[in-house]
Design a protein around this motif. Structure first.
Motif, PDB file in Angstrom:
ATOM      1  N   PRO A 135       6.549 -15.075  -0.402  1.00 25.67           N
ATOM      2  CA  PRO A 135       5.143 -15.073  -0.302  1.00 25.67           C
ATOM      3  C   PRO A 135       4.252 -14.495  -1.280  1.00 25.67           C
ATOM      4  CG  PRO A 135       6.362 -14.766   1.799  1.00 25.67           C
ATOM      5  CD  PRO A 135       7.228 -14.633   0.709  1.00 25.67           C
ATOM      6  N   VAL A 136       3.124 -15.121  -1.640  1.00 27.26           N
ATOM      7  CA  VAL A 136       2.359 -14.632  -2.459  1.00 27.26           C
ATOM      8  C   VAL A 136       1.080 -14.044  -1.993  1.00 27.26           C
ATOM      9  CG1 VAL A 136       0.851 -15.013  -4.675  1.00 27.26           C
ATOM     10  CG2 VAL A 136       2.876 -16.150  -4.628  1.00 27.26           C
ATOM     11  N   THR A 137       0.597 -12.689  -2.122  1.00 30.99           N
ATOM     12  CA  THR A 137      -0.519 -12.190  -1.807  1.00 30.99           C
ATOM     13  C   THR A 137      -1.366 -12.245  -2.789  1.00 30.99           C
ATOM     14  OG1 THR A 137       0.482 -10.689  -0.506  1.00 30.99           O
ATOM     15  CG2 THR A 137      -1.885 -10.161  -0.786  1.00 30.99           C
ATOM     16  N   LEU A 138      -2.782 -13.024  -2.536  1.00 33.57           N
ATOM     17  CA  LEU A 138      -3.964 -12.874  -3.606  1.00 33.57           C
ATOM     18  C   LEU A 138      -4.870 -12.130  -3.002  1.00 33.57           C
ATOM     19  CD1 LEU A 138      -3.866 -16.896  -3.476  1.00 33.57           C
ATOM     20  CD2 LEU A 138      -2.825 -15.402  -5.178  1.00 33.57           C
ATOM     21  N   THR A 139      -5.155 -11.264  -4.035  1.00 34.65           N
ATOM     22  CA  THR A 139      -6.179 -10.533  -3.966  1.00 34.65           C
ATOM     23  C   THR A 139      -7.528 -10.277  -4.925  1.00 34.65           C
ATOM     24  OG1 THR A 139      -4.480  -8.416  -3.156  1.00 34.65           O
ATOM     25  CG2 THR A 139      -6.632  -7.527  -3.890  1.00 34.65           C
ATOM     26  N   SER A 140      -8.663 -10.600  -4.501  1.00 38.61           N
ATOM     27  CA  SER A 140      -9.572 -11.070  -5.242  1.00 38.61           C
ATOM     28  C   SER A 140     -10.337  -9.631  -5.750  1.00 38.61           C
ATOM     29  CB  SER A 140     -10.623 -11.740  -4.651  1.00 38.61           C
ATOM     30  OG  SER A 140     -11.370 -10.997  -3.364  1.00 38.61           O
ATOM     31  N   ALA A 149      -2.177 -11.791  -8.099  1.00 32.20           N
ATOM     32  CA  ALA A 149      -1.206 -12.072  -7.356  1.00 32.20           C
ATOM     33  C   ALA A 149       0.216 -11.459  -7.297  1.00 32.20           C
ATOM     34  CB  ALA A 149      -0.996 -13.799  -7.693  1.00 32.20           C
ATOM     35  N   THR A 150       0.455 -11.075  -6.091  1.00 31.57           N
ATOM     36  CA  THR A 150       1.737 -10.201  -6.064  1.00 31.57           C
ATOM     37  C   THR A 150       2.668 -10.851  -4.920  1.00 31.57           C
ATOM     38  OG1 THR A 150       0.861  -8.647  -4.257  1.00 31.57           O
ATOM     39  CG2 THR A 150       0.662  -8.091  -6.428  1.00 31.57           C
ATOM     40  N   ALA A 151       4.005 -10.698  -5.336  1.00 33.52           N
ATOM     41  CA  ALA A 151       4.987 -11.375  -4.429  1.00 33.52           C
ATOM     42  C   ALA A 151       6.344 -10.477  -4.656  1.00 33.52           C
ATOM     43  CB  ALA A 151       5.323 -12.654  -4.880  1.00 33.52           C
ATOM     44  N   SER A 210      -5.439 -12.906   0.748  1.00 35.82           N
ATOM     45  CA  SER A 210      -4.980 -14.160   1.533  1.00 35.82           C
ATOM     46  C   SER A 210      -3.394 -14.045   1.307  1.00 35.82           C
ATOM     47  CB  SER A 210      -5.686 -15.261   1.308  1.00 35.82           C
ATOM     48  OG  SER A 210      -5.611 -15.540  -0.198  1.00 35.82           O
ATOM     49  N   THR A 211      -2.910 -14.856   2.017  1.00 38.77           N
ATOM     50  CA  THR A 211      -1.439 -14.927   1.636  1.00 38.77           C
ATOM     51  C   THR A 211      -1.158 -16.637   1.437  1.00 38.77           C
ATOM     52  OG1 THR A 211      -0.552 -13.084   2.945  1.00 38.77           O
ATOM     53  CG2 THR A 211       0.934 -14.653   2.542  1.00 38.77           C
ATOM     54  N   PHE A 212      -0.147 -16.719   0.468  1.00 36.07           N
ATOM     55  CA  PHE A 212       0.265 -18.075   0.063  1.00 36.07           C
ATOM     56  C   PHE A 212       1.703 -18.120   0.236  1.00 36.07           C
ATOM     57  CE2 PHE A 212       1.586 -21.520  -2.628  1.00 36.07           C
ATOM     58  CZ  PHE A 212       0.711 -22.238  -2.374  1.00 36.07           C
ATOM     59  N   ALA A 213       2.084 -18.924   1.292  1.00 34.79           N
ATOM     60  CA  ALA A 213       3.678 -19.204   1.393  1.00 34.79           C
ATOM     61  C   ALA A 213       3.783 -20.267   1.579  1.00 34.79           C
ATOM     62  CB  ALA A 213       3.856 -18.527   2.834  1.00 34.79           C
ATOM     63  N   ILE A 214       4.953 -20.899   1.262  1.00 37.10           N
ATOM     64  CA  ILE A 214       5.634 -22.345   1.232  1.00 37.10           C
ATOM     65  C   ILE A 214       6.723 -22.469   1.879  1.00 37.10           C
ATOM     66  CG2 ILE A 214       6.379 -24.056  -0.448  1.00 37.10           C
ATOM     67  CD1 ILE A 214       5.072 -22.835  -2.909  1.00 37.10           C
ATOM     68  N   GLU A 215       6.839 -23.604   2.505  1.00 36.84           N
ATOM     69  CA  GLU A 215       8.224 -24.080   3.059  1.00 36.84           C
ATOM     70  C   GLU A 215       8.711 -25.482   2.285  1.00 36.84           C
ATOM     71  OE1 GLU A 215       8.972 -24.522   7.233  1.00 36.84           O
ATOM     72  OE2 GLU A 215       7.120 -23.146   7.532  1.00 36.84           O
TER      73      GLU A 215
END
Length: 178
Positions: free
Chosen positions: A159-164, A66-68, A170-175
């Motif tokens: 936002p977090v980029t998940l790399t398998s 995971a990177t951000a 995929s990107t994980f973003a939160i509001e």
């Protein structure tokens, strides 16, 4: 300690932010963020790294990375009982301390001079309180307390980029609601 005592200027009054309310909102944000980010594994990584040159924080897991984009907001030194804002730390690149500068400017603009001091007395609870304030003022969407013994970095991230392992992303973003 008096860090959160407000100096009143002549004629100052209504419309100024209520620090207690901002802190409560920031602490609530930390809870919301922690719950949301645990879904991709925050807090369970095998290791974490922060690269100031790229501005990225990364967490390594057995099955993914995971990177951000990240900002260092400050560091807490438990043995000295101090918090140092990132903008005052010469070992932190200026582009990595923008969020801490935003809080310094905000504190000066609203009469909270104690929050604009480079180094302040702090215990674990005060460090968490300062992090909560940063989250609220900057509206950051991620928070991480690094590991360490002499100096513990506090970091905000986006936002977090998940790399398998097979390269899918995929990107994980939160509001966050305040």
């Amino acid at each position: 300690m008096g860090l959160f005592k407000r100096r009143r200027k002549s004629g100052e009054g209504f419309g100024e932010p209520d620090l207690a309310a901002l802190l409560a909102q920031g602490e609530d944000m930390i809870g919301q963020l922690a719950n949301a980010h645990m879904s991709w594994g925050l807090g369970s990584a095998d290791r974490w790294d922060l690269d100031q040159r790229t501005g990225l924080i990364s967490w390594t897991f057995p099955d993914q990375t995971a990177t951000a984009p990240a900002q260092i907001i400050g560091s807490y030194n438990p043995s000295a009982g101090t918090w140092m804002w990132a903008w005052a730390n010469k070992s932190i690149l200026p582009e990595m301390s923008r969020d801490s500068e935003i809080v310094c400017d905000w504190a000066n603009a609203h009469g909270y001079a104690g929050l604009a001091e480079a180094v302040v007395e702090a215990d674990d609870e005060m460090a968490a309180t300062l992090a909560a304030l940063v989250l609220r003022v900057t509206e950051a969407t991620g928070f991480y307390r690094g590991t360490g013994t002499a100096s513990i970095p506090f970091i905000t991230f986006g936002p977090v980029t998940l790399t398998s392992r097979d390269g899918q992303t995929s990107t994980f973003a939160i509001e966050v609601s305040t």
